[in-house]
Design an enzyme around this catalytic site. Structure first.
Site, PDB file in Angstrom:
ATOM      1  N   THR A   1      69.692   7.025  49.097  1.00 30.83           N
ATOM      2  CA  THR A   1      69.915   6.590  50.289  1.00 30.83           C
ATOM      3  C   THR A   1      68.787   5.944  51.070  1.00 30.83           C
ATOM      4  OG1 THR A   1      71.315   9.009  50.853  1.00 30.83           O
ATOM      5  CG2 THR A   1      70.227   7.663  52.838  1.00 30.83           C
TER       6      THR A   1
ATOM      7  N   CYS B   1      39.603   2.966  39.650  1.00 30.07           N
ATOM      8  CA  CYS B   1      40.279   3.720  38.677  1.00 30.07           C
ATOM      9  C   CYS B   1      39.832   4.239  37.614  1.00 30.07           C
ATOM     10  CB  CYS B   1      41.607   2.615  38.144  1.00 30.07           C
ATOM     11  SG  CYS B   1      42.446   2.122  39.826  1.00 30.07           S
TER      12      CYS B   1
ATOM     13  N   GLN C   1      48.767  -7.399  46.267  1.00 34.70           N
ATOM     14  CA  GLN C   1      47.464  -7.511  47.078  1.00 34.70           C
ATOM     15  C   GLN C   1      47.689  -8.941  47.619  1.00 34.70           C
ATOM     16  OE1 GLN C   1      44.687  -6.078  47.337  1.00 34.70           O
ATOM     17  NE2 GLN C   1      45.195  -4.356  46.390  1.00 34.70           N
TER      18      GLN C   1
ATOM     19  N   THR D   1      53.993   0.326  42.638  1.00 40.55           N
ATOM     20  CA  THR D   1      54.192   1.066  41.380  1.00 40.55           C
ATOM     21  C   THR D   1      55.695   1.139  40.788  1.00 40.55           C
ATOM     22  OG1 THR D   1      52.265   2.265  41.949  1.00 40.55           O
ATOM     23  CG2 THR D   1      53.718   3.177  40.188  1.00 40.55           C
TER      24      THR D   1
ATOM     25  N   SER E   1      54.285  -4.183  48.118  1.00 37.37           N
ATOM     26  CA  SER E   1      54.237  -2.892  48.587  1.00 37.37           C
ATOM     27  C   SER E   1      53.811  -3.099  50.085  1.00 37.37           C
ATOM     28  CB  SER E   1      53.108  -2.522  48.018  1.00 37.37           C
ATOM     29  OG  SER E   1      52.462  -1.129  48.596  1.00 37.37           O
ATOM     30  N   ALA E   2      54.335  -2.416  50.844  1.00 37.01           N
ATOM     31  CA  ALA E   2      54.176  -2.443  52.518  1.00 37.01           C
ATOM     32  C   ALA E   2      52.818  -1.911  52.870  1.00 37.01           C
ATOM     33  CB  ALA E   2      55.196  -1.498  53.295  1.00 37.01           C
ATOM     34  N   HIS E   3      52.278  -0.804  52.336  1.00 37.17           N
ATOM     35  CA  HIS E   3      50.966  -0.185  52.841  1.00 37.17           C
ATOM     36  C   HIS E   3      50.003  -1.085  52.511  1.00 37.17           C
ATOM     37  CE1 HIS E   3      49.042   1.550  49.251  1.00 37.17           C
ATOM     38  NE2 HIS E   3      50.129   1.499  48.766  1.00 37.17           N
TER      39      HIS E   3
END
Ligand SMILES: *Cc1c(COP(=O)(O)O)cnc(C)c1O
Length: 495
Positions: free
Chosen positions: A239, A324, A179, A72, A199-201
């Site tokens: 950081t 959504c 995706q 995002t 995106s990692a997740h």
């Protein structure tokens, strides 16, 4: 519960968790990676290893990757950053109606700032035709944003072909690859992409960490969203979250190594699932026959209401294709654009298989879906046909509520039996159960008015704890009841 929602998020791979735990528990790894002392440099070294791992997954030079909080933020930084950075050269942006909200809403923000955005329509197969993209480009176009794989249907775009069009017109191309990265091959340099969100997740890494690939030619034109300590070339200061980044790196390294094997596995699961659903009539598969993610399928099922279908599948963690938009009650635009009629679009399931799923999961899911659909369709189809039943119908599948009220009166002018055949959300269905019990024994109103003892649509909605936006659906129920009452009264007068 069988988890089949890997397009929404994936569980953290145990190997990723171990890598993150090692950072969190190492007494030196906590140091600020910007610090010059040895501990700071050690943390920075871990980050650079992770950066190289993520970069390798997508064919990017590590120096061109910056870490963000997720796709995002990456989408927002890419779109707002380039649009603002290139504002002096033009304020036109091209994207597609089928993009993720993170892209669409960033574009809508730019419209408020005076930019012009063209929203391309995909072809019925879900893909953007490079010729249509070319036709949409204007002399003042600065950026095109088209996703790699769609989050609702799994349809994959030919981003290299789109990039060629952009390159020829000297327009930057941003690609949301949340995706696709780690699921199908992606080489951002070979494809000629300018900005790529990750995106990692979505790839068995932790939530709250992502990346943006920024090609060197774009970097001077990217205006940051935040200002601070200058980290990540000043494009994303703050950081760095060492443990999150190390987790992302580990997830990317595993995905790169196991990509083919993971893809083959989930492809087999999809085949099994499709075969096991073979006996179900009136299904529509919304995914592309070839250009698609291997583990994602989208299917629309006729004559069942979407919310009720999900409620009838408590053992399955799946999404309605329209997750959504569900809160707004609009059928998914992604599916509508793909030619799925509104009433079908709202009864869509997105099934996304992942690393933890087994063939037994695929078969059990198909079995549960078949049974739930049969149950809901039977309830909708049950029509009372013997002589003295009277019926009234209101609403439509398209509107999400279609109610057929069927009743029988006794000789004293009272309601003897009531049955509803309905297509509706769980709240409406619960109210119908309530009314089937409340109504028998009450008098038929002469002019179709319902007896006061039956309550009002507002009360029915309250009784089943429906939110106030759903009141319209209970008015449809009342309409059907009135029409059935009138029909019964007319028949009584006629005899
Ligand atoms: C999940 C997803 C996002 C949002 O990613 P976050 O890391 O959760 O912010 C953006 N785009 C697409 C296509 C996605 O599937």
């Amino acid at each position: 519960m069988i988890y089949l929602d890997h397009a929404a998020t994936t569980p953290v791979d145990p190997r990723v968790a171990a890598a993150m735990r090692a950072v969190l528990e190492d007494p030196l790894a906590f140091a600020n990676p910007s610090s010059m002392h040895a501990a700071g440099r050690a943390a920075a070294a871990r980050i650079e290893t992770a950066r190289a791992q993520v970069a390798a997954l997508v064919g990017a030079p590590p120096d061109d990757l910056i870490f963000t909080s997720g796709a995002t933020e990456s989408d927002n930084l890419a779109i707002l950053g380039v649009a603002r950075g290139r504002a002096d050269f033009g304020r036109h942006i091209v994207t597609a109606r089928t993009e993720h909200k993170a892209v669409l809403d960033a574009c809508k923000r730019l419209v408020k700032e005076g930019y012009v955005v063209t929203f391309l329509e995909p072809a019925v197969d879900g893909r953007i035709d490079p010729m249509n993209l070319r036709a949409a480009l204007r002399p003042d176009t600065q950026l095109v944003s088209i996703m790699h794989a769609n989050n609702e249907t799994g349809v994959v775009q030919d981003v290299a072909a789109l990039a060629a069009v952009c390159r020829a017109h000297e327009v930057f191309l941003h690609v949301d690859a949340a995706q696709s990265a780690g699921k199908i091959p992606l080489d951002v340099c070979a494809a000629g992409l300018d900005l790529v969100s990750l995106s990692a997740h979505k790839m068995y890494g932790p939530k709250g960490i992502g990346a943006l690939y920024v090609a060197p030619r774009v970097r001077p034109w990217l205006v940051p969203l935040a200002f601070g300590g200058g980290q990540e070339r000043g494009l994303r200061p703050g950081t760095l979250a060492t443990h999150q980044i190390v987790g992302f790196g580990a997830a990317a390294a595993i995905a790169a190594c196991e990509l083919d094997q993971d893809a083959d596995r989930v492809r087999t699961l999809v085949q099994r699932f499709r075969a096991a659903l073979g006996s179900l009539a009136d299904l529509r598969w919304n995914d592309h026959p070839t250009a698609r993610l291997p583990g994602v399928v989208s299917l629309s099922i006729a004559d069942v209401e979407g919310e009720s279908l999900l409620a009838a599948l408590p053992e399955l963690a799946v999404s309605s294709g329209a997750a959504c938009d569900a809160s707004r009650g609009e059928p998914s635009y992604v599916l509508r654009a793909a030619g799925v009629p509104a009433e079908l679009a709202q009864s869509t399931l997105r099934i996304a298989f992942g690393r933890g799923n087994t063939p037994a999961d695929a078969e059990r899911a198909a079995e549960l879906i078949t049974a739930a659909v049969a149950r809901l369709r039977a309830c909708y189809a049950r029509r009372m046909t013997t002589g003295d039943w009277h019926s009234g119908a209101a609403g439509s599948q398209r509107s999400g509520t279609h109610v057929i009220c069927q009743l029988r009166a006794d000789h004293a002018g009272r309601v003897a039996q009531v049955h509803f055949a309905a297509y509706g959300c769980p709240a409406v269905m619960a109210a119908l159960d309530l009314l089937e019990q409340r109504w028998p024994g009450l008098p038929l109103g002469g002019d179709g008015a319902l007896p006061a003892a039956l309550g009002t649509p507002v009360e029915w909605a309250q009784a089943v704890a429906a939110p106030v936006e759903k009141l319209g659906r209970f008015l449809v129920v009342e309409d059907a009841m009135r029409l059935a009452t009138l029909s019964a009264v007319d028949a009584a007068r006629g005899t």
